[in-house]
Design a protein around this motif. Sequence first.
Motif, PDB file in Angstrom:
ATOM      1  N   ASP A 133       0.812  -1.214   0.000  1.00 17.85           N
ATOM      2  CA  ASP A 133       0.000   0.000   0.000  1.00 17.85           C
ATOM      3  C   ASP A 133       0.848   1.268   0.000  1.00 17.85           C
ATOM      4  N   ASP A 134       2.159   1.106   0.001  1.00 17.96           N
ATOM      5  CA  ASP A 134       3.095   2.229  -0.058  1.00 17.96           C
ATOM      6  C   ASP A 134       4.290   1.764  -0.883  1.00 17.96           C
ATOM      7  N   PRO A 135       4.283   2.042  -2.198  1.00 20.37           N
ATOM      8  CA  PRO A 135       5.333   1.501  -3.053  1.00 20.37           C
ATOM      9  C   PRO A 135       6.741   1.937  -2.651  1.00 20.37           C
ATOM     10  N   ASP A 136       6.913   3.154  -2.170  1.00 24.76           N
ATOM     11  CA  ASP A 136       8.251   3.599  -1.769  1.00 24.76           C
ATOM     12  C   ASP A 136       8.751   2.830  -0.549  1.00 24.76           C
ATOM     13  N   ALA A 137       7.880   2.602   0.419  1.00 24.69           N
ATOM     14  CA  ALA A 137       8.261   1.828   1.613  1.00 24.69           C
ATOM     15  C   ALA A 137       8.535   0.376   1.230  1.00 24.69           C
ATOM     16  N   ALA A 138       7.708  -0.183   0.346  1.00 22.22           N
ATOM     17  CA  ALA A 138       7.914  -1.568  -0.096  1.00 22.22           C
ATOM     18  C   ALA A 138       9.245  -1.691  -0.834  1.00 22.22           C
ATOM     19  N   LEU A 139       9.530  -0.742  -1.713  1.00 21.64           N
ATOM     20  CA  LEU A 139      10.786  -0.767  -2.461  1.00 21.64           C
ATOM     21  C   LEU A 139      11.978  -0.687  -1.513  1.00 21.64           C
ATOM     22  N   ALA A 140      11.929   0.224  -0.558  1.00 23.90           N
ATOM     23  CA  ALA A 140      13.035   0.359   0.398  1.00 23.90           C
ATOM     24  C   ALA A 140      13.223  -0.925   1.192  1.00 23.90           C
ATOM     25  N   PHE A 141      12.142  -1.562   1.619  1.00 22.59           N
ATOM     26  CA  PHE A 141      12.245  -2.783   2.406  1.00 22.59           C
ATOM     27  C   PHE A 141      12.826  -3.927   1.580  1.00 22.59           C
ATOM     28  N   TYR A 142      12.231  -4.206   0.438  1.00 22.88           N
ATOM     29  CA  TYR A 142      12.644  -5.379  -0.334  1.00 22.88           C
ATOM     30  C   TYR A 142      14.016  -5.185  -1.002  1.00 22.88           C
ATOM     31  N   ARG A 143      14.325  -3.965  -1.414  1.00 20.46           N
ATOM     32  CA  ARG A 143      15.615  -3.713  -2.059  1.00 20.46           C
ATOM     33  C   ARG A 143      16.714  -3.469  -1.023  1.00 20.46           C
ATOM     34  N   ASP A 144      16.492  -2.509  -0.129  1.00 20.36           N
ATOM     35  CA  ASP A 144      17.553  -2.055   0.765  1.00 20.36           C
ATOM     36  C   ASP A 144      17.706  -2.927   2.004  1.00 20.36           C
ATOM     37  N   THR A 145      16.614  -3.361   2.594  1.00 17.11           N
ATOM     38  CA  THR A 145      16.692  -4.159   3.819  1.00 17.11           C
ATOM     39  C   THR A 145      16.858  -5.642   3.507  1.00 17.11           C
ATOM     40  N   LEU A 146      16.017  -6.169   2.613  1.00 19.68           N
ATOM     41  CA  LEU A 146      16.077  -7.599   2.300  1.00 19.68           C
ATOM     42  C   LEU A 146      17.157  -7.921   1.268  1.00 19.68           C
ATOM     43  N   GLY A 147      17.568  -6.933   0.486  1.00 18.58           N
ATOM     44  CA  GLY A 147      18.656  -7.141  -0.467  1.00 18.58           C
ATOM     45  C   GLY A 147      18.242  -7.683  -1.823  1.00 18.58           C
ATOM     46  N   PHE A 148      16.953  -7.652  -2.138  1.00 19.90           N
ATOM     47  CA  PHE A 148      16.498  -8.111  -3.446  1.00 19.90           C
ATOM     48  C   PHE A 148      16.842  -7.072  -4.509  1.00 19.90           C
ATOM     49  N   GLU A 149      17.007  -7.550  -5.748  1.00 24.55           N
ATOM     50  CA  GLU A 149      17.218  -6.616  -6.846  1.00 24.55           C
ATOM     51  C   GLU A 149      15.866  -6.218  -7.432  1.00 24.55           C
ATOM     52  N   VAL A 150      15.809  -5.017  -7.981  1.00 24.41           N
ATOM     53  CA  VAL A 150      14.595  -4.534  -8.640  1.00 24.41           C
ATOM     54  C   VAL A 150      14.653  -4.957 -10.098  1.00 24.41           C
ATOM     55  N   ARG A 151      13.618  -5.630 -10.535  1.00 23.80           N
ATOM     56  CA  ARG A 151      13.570  -6.133 -11.914  1.00 23.80           C
ATOM     57  C   ARG A 151      12.644  -5.321 -12.798  1.00 23.80           C
ATOM     58  N   ASN A 152      11.674  -4.681 -12.188  1.00 22.90           N
ATOM     59  CA  ASN A 152      10.728  -3.871 -12.948  1.00 22.90           C
ATOM     60  C   ASN A 152      10.012  -2.946 -11.982  1.00 22.90           C
ATOM     61  N   ASP A 153       9.653  -1.775 -12.455  1.00 23.44           N
ATOM     62  CA  ASP A 153       8.923  -0.800 -11.652  1.00 23.44           C
ATOM     63  C   ASP A 153       8.002  -0.073 -12.615  1.00 23.44           C
ATOM     64  N   VAL A 154       6.732  -0.455 -12.601  1.00 23.08           N
ATOM     65  CA  VAL A 154       5.778   0.037 -13.590  1.00 23.08           C
ATOM     66  C   VAL A 154       4.687   0.845 -12.905  1.00 23.08           C
ATOM     67  N   GLY A 155       4.466   2.041 -13.422  1.00 22.62           N
ATOM     68  CA  GLY A 155       3.376   2.873 -12.935  1.00 22.62           C
ATOM     69  C   GLY A 155       2.250   2.924 -13.940  1.00 22.62           C
ATOM     70  N   TYR A 156       1.013   2.985 -13.408  1.00 28.12           N
ATOM     71  CA  TYR A 156      -0.151   3.082 -14.284  1.00 28.12           C
ATOM     72  C   TYR A 156      -1.290   3.695 -13.480  1.00 28.12           C
ATOM     73  N   GLU A 157      -1.806   4.812 -13.956  1.00 28.40           N
ATOM     74  CA  GLU A 157      -2.933   5.500 -13.324  1.00 28.40           C
ATOM     75  C   GLU A 157      -2.727   5.708 -11.834  1.00 28.40           C
ATOM     76  N   GLY A 158      -1.536   6.176 -11.463  1.00 25.84           N
ATOM     77  CA  GLY A 158      -1.246   6.499 -10.064  1.00 25.84           C
ATOM     78  C   GLY A 158      -0.906   5.303  -9.193  1.00 25.84           C
TER      79      GLY A 158
END
Length: 136
Positions: free
Chosen positions: A13-38
């Motif tokens: 429900d918060d893409p920025d918080a989710a991205l920070a957690f999964y990328r920065d804390t958990l260490g996953f790589e980002v494979r895609n980041d798609v926006g559509y209608e907000g």
Amino acid sequence: MDLTIHQTFLPQDDPDAALAFYRDTLGFEVRNDVGYEGMRWITVGPADQPGTSVVLYPPGADPGVTDEERRTIVEMMAKGTYASLILATKDLDGVFDRLQAGGAEVVQEPTEQPYGIRDCAFRDPAGNLLRIQELR
């Protein structure tokens, strides 16, 4: 039959918080980041497992979901009962320390379960339960 798990979906429900957690804390790589209608769909995964991904998605985006169902989803996410993911590692204590140091909400410290698994549990920023099992 030759099947693999390619993608799984976890609500956010918060893409920025989710991205920070999964990328920065958990260490996953980002494979895609798609926006559509907000809204945003963010695909992440372990760097050494390019064929397995987790899609972090806006849970009410499906046009077939009613307003009442959206409210139920939001309530269940807040309680941490809507979605979960089980991960595994050879270094449970190291992963636990990293997640705890990153500010992740601890649900359970590393514990030897009566059914023979040693694991711990956290919640991601959306409330999803992440259990991490120790590989032996």
